[in-house]
Design a protein around this motif. Structure first.
Motif, PDB file in Angstrom:
ATOM      1  N   GLN A 144      22.661 -20.019  11.297  1.00 31.92           N
ATOM      2  CA  GLN A 144      23.803 -20.249  12.177  1.00 31.92           C
ATOM      3  C   GLN A 144      24.028 -21.741  12.374  1.00 31.92           C
ATOM      4  O   GLN A 144      25.171 -22.226  12.346  1.00 31.92           O
ATOM      5  N   ALA A 145      22.944 -22.498  12.546  1.00 34.26           N
ATOM      6  CA  ALA A 145      23.065 -23.943  12.729  1.00 34.26           C
ATOM      7  C   ALA A 145      23.627 -24.625  11.480  1.00 34.26           C
ATOM      8  O   ALA A 145      24.370 -25.609  11.575  1.00 34.26           O
ATOM      9  N   LEU A 146      23.301 -24.098  10.326  1.00 36.18           N
ATOM     10  CA  LEU A 146      23.799 -24.676   9.068  1.00 36.18           C
ATOM     11  C   LEU A 146      25.294 -24.407   8.854  1.00 36.18           C
ATOM     12  O   LEU A 146      25.914 -25.018   7.978  1.00 36.18           O
ATOM     13  N   ASP A 147      25.867 -23.468   9.615  1.00 34.82           N
ATOM     14  CA  ASP A 147      27.309 -23.182   9.559  1.00 34.82           C
ATOM     15  C   ASP A 147      27.741 -22.855   8.127  1.00 34.82           C
ATOM     16  O   ASP A 147      28.719 -23.383   7.606  1.00 34.82           O
ATOM     17  N   LEU A 148      27.011 -21.951   7.506  1.00 37.96           N
ATOM     18  CA  LEU A 148      27.193 -21.687   6.081  1.00 37.96           C
ATOM     19  C   LEU A 148      28.535 -21.057   5.697  1.00 37.96           C
ATOM     20  O   LEU A 148      28.999 -21.276   4.570  1.00 37.96           O
ATOM     21  N   PRO A 149      29.211 -20.278   6.556  1.00 40.10           N
ATOM     22  CA  PRO A 149      30.522 -19.767   6.134  1.00 40.10           C
ATOM     23  C   PRO A 149      31.522 -20.859   5.797  1.00 40.10           C
ATOM     24  O   PRO A 149      32.466 -20.633   5.037  1.00 40.10           O
ATOM     25  N   HIS A 150      31.308 -22.070   6.332  1.00 41.31           N
ATOM     26  CA  HIS A 150      32.254 -23.158   6.107  1.00 41.31           C
ATOM     27  C   HIS A 150      31.724 -24.212   5.143  1.00 41.31           C
ATOM     28  O   HIS A 150      32.330 -25.273   4.986  1.00 41.31           O
ATOM     29  N   HIS A 151      30.594 -23.931   4.519  1.00 45.03           N
ATOM     30  CA  HIS A 151      30.040 -24.875   3.561  1.00 45.03           C
ATOM     31  C   HIS A 151      29.945 -24.233   2.174  1.00 45.03           C
ATOM     32  O   HIS A 151      30.116 -23.023   2.022  1.00 45.03           O
ATOM     33  N   HIS A 152      29.678 -25.066   1.175  1.00 46.12           N
ATOM     34  CA  HIS A 152      29.706 -24.601  -0.215  1.00 46.12           C
ATOM     35  C   HIS A 152      28.375 -24.783  -0.947  1.00 46.12           C
ATOM     36  O   HIS A 152      28.041 -23.991  -1.822  1.00 46.12           O
ATOM     37  N   THR A 153      27.626 -25.831  -0.605  1.00 48.09           N
ATOM     38  CA  THR A 153      26.393 -26.117  -1.334  1.00 48.09           C
ATOM     39  C   THR A 153      25.255 -26.345  -0.348  1.00 48.09           C
ATOM     40  O   THR A 153      25.307 -27.264   0.473  1.00 48.09           O
ATOM     41  N   LEU A 154      24.226 -25.499  -0.425  1.00 57.22           N
ATOM     42  CA  LEU A 154      23.058 -25.587   0.444  1.00 57.22           C
ATOM     43  C   LEU A 154      21.860 -26.115  -0.332  1.00 57.22           C
ATOM     44  O   LEU A 154      21.567 -25.628  -1.426  1.00 57.22           O
ATOM     45  N   TRP A 155      21.194 -27.109   0.237  1.00 61.95           N
ATOM     46  CA  TRP A 155      19.907 -27.565  -0.282  1.00 61.95           C
ATOM     47  C   TRP A 155      18.822 -27.101   0.677  1.00 61.95           C
ATOM     48  O   TRP A 155      18.898 -27.349   1.889  1.00 61.95           O
ATOM     49  N   ASP A 156      17.811 -26.411   0.146  1.00 67.34           N
ATOM     50  CA  ASP A 156      16.674 -25.927   0.911  1.00 67.34           C
ATOM     51  C   ASP A 156      15.457 -26.713   0.442  1.00 67.34           C
ATOM     52  O   ASP A 156      14.929 -26.468  -0.649  1.00 67.34           O
ATOM     53  N   ILE A 157      15.009 -27.664   1.261  1.00 60.99           N
ATOM     54  CA  ILE A 157      13.937 -28.586   0.866  1.00 60.99           C
ATOM     55  C   ILE A 157      12.618 -28.084   1.439  1.00 60.99           C
ATOM     56  O   ILE A 157      12.460 -27.971   2.659  1.00 60.99           O
ATOM     57  N   GLY A 158      11.666 -27.801   0.557  1.00 64.46           N
ATOM     58  CA  GLY A 158      10.398 -27.211   0.970  1.00 64.46           C
ATOM     59  C   GLY A 158      10.542 -25.723   1.182  1.00 64.46           C
ATOM     60  O   GLY A 158      10.264 -25.191   2.253  1.00 64.46           O
ATOM     61  N   PHE A 159      10.960 -25.003   0.121  1.00 62.98           N
ATOM     62  CA  PHE A 159      11.354 -23.596   0.300  1.00 62.98           C
ATOM     63  C   PHE A 159      10.172 -22.653   0.520  1.00 62.98           C
ATOM     64  O   PHE A 159      10.314 -21.586   1.085  1.00 62.98           O
TER      65      PHE A 159
END
Length: 422
Positions: free
Chosen positions: A263-278
């Protein structure tokens, strides 16, 4: 500048209506793929000039421009170029490329049926409800998205890399087994045309000639029960369902925290996610299933985590997460060089004491108004205050912090969800 784009099938003796035949007879400069040239060569004027459409396309369009603008040919320069293309030139076709590369040009289109229409006709299958995905020179992203969204009927355009066999294998690998595959080869060619119906497992053992396309659907009798066959992923995958690092339950972002993080990442309005330390991949996998439009790059330094995330991706049917192993500060530069997709949402799940260095690298590539999120925990054995490091990094990099969210689950240590924007 004018392009006349004529669609043709794979028929070696195509039929052209009188209007199109007149255009061909009066044309001077023609263009198309090598296969198109073989088909239409008997119909071209004796003095016809042909421009092959090959990659790189920039070189092809330079030749087009020379035909229109070469001063040595003025005032008798060519006013139009006749282009032959497969099927409907506006259906993932060359007319779209012309409009993109030469938007000032006039384009006239004479279409024929595209290959997926022909395949549906051969199968007597209604196709108004079919979702179209092109894998011709394209990555898996939109195909994976269609799978995750439980699409009941897909028309797929293939190429030499994305073959029916490799497509079927990908579906089986990620658990999408309730589909049947219909493959059409050389559609429109009366001598070579072939339509085959087979299971996904059978398709993995078949070789199909090019050109081909395919339709994937559940069996007709089961179309109405697709939801029960492929249940929608839970909004919040239980922690115990994941394969864990060394079986350690503490090495996973707990489900309620995970959902608050998304929810904090606001993913519905973003296009590219980086997950660092998955680590286990829980954030990337949950994001992939809930927001399948995302392009996701996941980074991890511990080599044993690569097999863990791959196992979890298959377990939950989450294809399309790009995995990058190694030290983030070194690997991220390579990602930006090869992919050139700037992240607009970044989650830092692990930093190995290099938080400030990692955040500096992220800020260099983060899209404008992109966000960074990190979960900070204060525990007795934690010697470094990650919240303090976060505050110092945000101040040094000029990042705008948003109000933190503090939460505690059961007897676990309190978590602070931190967020900032560029």
């Amino acid at each position: 500048m004018k392009f006349i784009v004529i669609g043709i099938s794979d028929n070696p003796t195509p039929f052209f209506p009188p209007e199109v035949m007149e255009i061909i007879k009066s044309g001077k400069v023609f263009s198309g793929g090598k296969r198109h040239h073989e088909i239409v060569a008997p119909y071209l004027p004796a003095d016809a000039q042909w421009i092959d459409i090959t990659v790189p396309l920039d070189a092809v369009f330079e030749q087009y421009k020379l035909q229109f603008f070469n001063p040595s040919t003025l005032p008798s320069f060519n006013s139009s170029i006749v282009v032959f293309a497969s099927g409907d030139p506006l259906f993932f076709g060359f007319a779209n490329t012309i409009q993109r590369k030469m938007p000032e040009a006039e384009v006239v289109v004479y279409p024929t049926f595209n290959s997926l229409q022909l395949l549906a006709h051969r199968l007597l299958m209604p196709y108004h409800d079919m979702r179209i995905v092109s894998l011709t020179g394209r990555p898996w992203q939109e195909f994976d998205r269609a799978l995750i969204e439980r699409t009941p009927k897909m028309g797929v355009l293939t190429d030499k890399e994305h073959t029916p066999a490799t497509i079927a294998q990908r579906m089986l690998d990620y658990g999408y087994t309730q589909y049947q595959m219909y493959v059409g080869e050389h559609l429109g060619n009366p001598d070579k045309e072939k339509v085959t119906t087979l299971s996904l497992d059978e398709a993995t053992h078949h070789d199909f000639t090019q050109p081909n396309c395919l339709i994937i659907s559940t069996p007709n009798s089961q179309l109405s029960t697709l939801t029960s066959q492929l249940p929608t992923p839970p909004f919040g995958i239980p922690d115990h369902s994941f394969t864990l690092l060394d079986g350690r339950e503490k090495m996973i972002t707990k489900m309620p925290i995970r959902l608050l993080t998304l929810q904090a990442l606001d993913l519905p309005h973003h296009h590219t996610l980086w997950d660092i330390g998955f680590c286990t991949g829980s954030i990337s996998i949950e994001a992939r299933l809930q927001f399948p439009h995302l392009h996701i790059d996941a980074f991890e330094i511990r080599p044993e985590c690569e097999a863990i995330i791959q196992e979890n991706m298959r377990r939950f049917g989450a294809p399309g997460i790009n995995i990058h192993m190694g030290d983030f500060c070194a690997v991220c530069c390579h990602v930006m060089t090869t992919d050139k997709t700037r992240p607009d949402a970044v989650f830092i799940g692990g930093h190995g004491g290099k938080l400030k260095e990692i955040m500096a690298k992220v800020v260099d590539v983060l899209a404008d108004d992109g966000c960074i999120v990190m979960n900070s925990v204060i525990a007795p054995k934690v010697t470094t205050d990650s919240h303090q490091l976060w505050d110092e990094a945000c101040a040094a990099l000029g990042l705008r912090q948003e109000p933190p969210i503090r939460i505690q689950l059961n007897d676990n240590h309190p978590i602070t969800i931190l967020k900032c924007r560029k």
